[in-house]
Design a protein around this motif. Sequence first.
Motif, PDB file in Angstrom:
ATOM      1  N   UNK A 139     -79.746  33.222 -66.854  1.00  0.00           N
ATOM      2  CA  UNK A 139     -80.312  31.888 -67.039  1.00  0.00           C
ATOM      3  C   UNK A 139     -81.762  31.871 -66.550  1.00  0.00           C
ATOM      4  N   UNK A 140     -82.685  32.381 -67.352  1.00  0.00           N
ATOM      5  CA  UNK A 140     -84.098  32.391 -66.958  1.00  0.00           C
ATOM      6  C   UNK A 140     -84.714  30.994 -67.047  1.00  0.00           C
ATOM      7  N   UNK A 141     -85.810  30.794 -66.349  1.00  0.00           N
ATOM      8  CA  UNK A 141     -86.552  29.550 -66.462  1.00  0.00           C
ATOM      9  C   UNK A 141     -87.099  29.430 -67.885  1.00  0.00           C
ATOM     10  N   UNK A 142     -86.955  28.272 -68.492  1.00  0.00           N
ATOM     11  CA  UNK A 142     -87.402  28.083 -69.862  1.00  0.00           C
ATOM     12  C   UNK A 142     -88.925  27.974 -69.927  1.00  0.00           C
ATOM     13  N   UNK A 143     -89.544  28.670 -70.897  1.00  0.00           N
ATOM     14  CA  UNK A 143     -90.973  28.474 -71.124  1.00  0.00           C
ATOM     15  C   UNK A 143     -91.164  27.170 -71.897  1.00  0.00           C
ATOM     16  N   UNK A 185     -96.893  33.698 -59.615  1.00  0.00           N
ATOM     17  CA  UNK A 185     -95.858  33.006 -58.851  1.00  0.00           C
ATOM     18  C   UNK A 185     -95.488  31.698 -59.537  1.00  0.00           C
ATOM     19  N   UNK A 186     -96.494  30.966 -59.999  1.00  0.00           N
ATOM     20  CA  UNK A 186     -96.238  29.691 -60.679  1.00  0.00           C
ATOM     21  C   UNK A 186     -95.413  29.898 -61.946  1.00  0.00           C
ATOM     22  N   UNK A 187     -95.744  30.937 -62.697  1.00  0.00           N
ATOM     23  CA  UNK A 187     -94.993  31.225 -63.919  1.00  0.00           C
ATOM     24  C   UNK A 187     -93.562  31.604 -63.589  1.00  0.00           C
ATOM     25  N   UNK A 188     -93.401  32.433 -62.569  1.00  0.00           N
ATOM     26  CA  UNK A 188     -92.067  32.898 -62.211  1.00  0.00           C
ATOM     27  C   UNK A 188     -91.188  31.756 -61.716  1.00  0.00           C
ATOM     28  N   UNK A 189     -91.780  30.803 -61.005  1.00  0.00           N
ATOM     29  CA  UNK A 189     -91.018  29.670 -60.481  1.00  0.00           C
ATOM     30  C   UNK A 189     -90.822  28.578 -61.520  1.00  0.00           C
ATOM     31  N   UNK A 190     -91.541  28.663 -62.635  1.00  0.00           N
ATOM     32  CA  UNK A 190     -91.381  27.679 -63.701  1.00  0.00           C
ATOM     33  C   UNK A 190     -91.953  26.317 -63.362  1.00  0.00           C
ATOM     34  N   UNK A 191     -92.968  26.276 -62.494  1.00  0.00           N
ATOM     35  CA  UNK A 191     -93.562  24.998 -62.076  1.00  0.00           C
ATOM     36  C   UNK A 191     -94.702  24.629 -63.011  1.00  0.00           C
ATOM     37  N   UNK A 192     -94.347  24.059 -64.144  1.00  0.00           N
ATOM     38  CA  UNK A 192     -95.335  23.704 -65.162  1.00  0.00           C
ATOM     39  C   UNK A 192     -96.158  22.495 -64.716  1.00  0.00           C
ATOM     40  N   UNK A 193     -95.498  21.482 -64.160  1.00  0.00           N
ATOM     41  CA  UNK A 193     -96.188  20.262 -63.764  1.00  0.00           C
ATOM     42  C   UNK A 193     -97.085  20.517 -62.544  1.00  0.00           C
ATOM     43  N   UNK A 194     -98.362  20.092 -62.622  1.00  0.00           N
ATOM     44  CA  UNK A 194     -99.311  20.312 -61.530  1.00  0.00           C
ATOM     45  C   UNK A 194     -98.831  19.687 -60.221  1.00  0.00           C
ATOM     46  N   UNK A 195     -98.261  18.487 -60.320  1.00  0.00           N
ATOM     47  CA  UNK A 195     -97.800  17.771 -59.128  1.00  0.00           C
ATOM     48  C   UNK A 195     -96.771  18.599 -58.363  1.00  0.00           C
ATOM     49  N   UNK A 196     -95.785  19.131 -59.078  1.00  0.00           N
ATOM     50  CA  UNK A 196     -94.735  19.919 -58.431  1.00  0.00           C
ATOM     51  C   UNK A 196     -95.287  21.193 -57.815  1.00  0.00           C
ATOM     52  N   UNK A 197     -96.193  21.836 -58.521  1.00  0.00           N
ATOM     53  CA  UNK A 197     -96.789  23.079 -58.041  1.00  0.00           C
ATOM     54  C   UNK A 197     -97.570  22.851 -56.751  1.00  0.00           C
ATOM     55  N   UNK A 198     -98.405  21.807 -56.718  1.00  0.00           N
ATOM     56  CA  UNK A 198     -99.241  21.556 -55.550  1.00  0.00           C
ATOM     57  C   UNK A 198     -98.403  21.164 -54.337  1.00  0.00           C
ATOM     58  N   UNK A 199     -97.360  20.373 -54.546  1.00  0.00           N
ATOM     59  CA  UNK A 199     -96.510  19.994 -53.432  1.00  0.00           C
ATOM     60  C   UNK A 199     -95.734  21.185 -52.872  1.00  0.00           C
ATOM     61  N   UNK A 200     -95.302  22.084 -53.751  1.00  0.00           N
ATOM     62  CA  UNK A 200     -94.593  23.284 -53.304  1.00  0.00           C
ATOM     63  C   UNK A 200     -95.526  24.174 -52.486  1.00  0.00           C
TER      64      UNK A 200
END
Length: 334
Positions: free
Chosen positions: A130-134, A264-279
């Motif tokens: 179950x990979x993260x969806x692109x 790292x962002x691609x691997x974690x599947x954090x497309x949304x900027x908000x989620x990425x910055x908070x993480x």
Amino acid sequence: MRYLLAGPDDFSLKLKLASIKASLGDASVLATATSIFEGARLKPGEFKLTVDALPFLTPCRLVIVTGLLARFSTGDGTLKKASKIDDPEVFASAITNSPPSTAIILIETELSRNNPLFKYLVDKVELHEFPTLDKPKLKEWIGRRVMNAGGAITPMAINLLVQYVGADLWAVAGEIEKLVLFAAGRQITDHDVKTLVGYTGEANIFSLVDAIFETRLKTATETLENLKINGLSAGYVLAMLSRQLRLVIQYKDLKSRGGKELEIRRKLGLIADFLWKKTQDQAARFSLGRLKDVYRRLLDTDLAAKTGRMDEDLALDLLVAELASGAPLEPLSA
């Protein structure tokens, strides 16, 4: 019956897990013959006794183990230890020689083909990944999910939903449910997404994580109450907390191994900027040791709720109160 479910998309993984469990018979009966273990702390003898035990008054026994493969790999396929208690062949033998009446499900967030235990099991388990969806696949998934819910959605609305929420299918599924109800039979538009979907739910989850780690008990309990008022179930909040803690732990681990931010962002599947910055922010402020302790405690609570040892709402309330109080973390009693 031996299964390996692996990948960061735990929404789809848990759907598959539920499907397998449903195929094994009545849920209430199966629950009495289900054993769930954390692979990192599982003793070989205890595991073998469990998988070899014949079911009593049930058609089969179910054994679920999380993180067993991860226990044996450093990430490059080499063994962490050579002691008997950490010998992958011992566990592989117990799995492959288990009786037909035992169903074994191994669950992993990542899977390496070089993993020592996987090499023993590759031809012995039914593998589901179950990979993260692109983005393209995520958009297709959203379209199917809306259609299966009896709704319709415009391409612009799908694009905006991806932008707001990202690839976290737990969050996306929740927003789709709200949008379908809101549209009441008409096509969901980008205006609907702007009106109904924002960062409120995600922001509250982040606020709850912050309050827990900063031991702000009053803020944590108030934030949890707001999540409940907004209609989020205890199970959903537990899943979101687990997902966020896992993302922060994975980020810190990948960063410590020299990973580049974009990768790292691609691997974690954090497309949304908000989620990425908070993480990124939470990874910088909280220690890895404390993150892991809280994550293990959260998994204990989730397990207690799912196995009926505790009421789900009560389990979540007690968990947040305990974590945000800064008290030492002790395993839940059986």
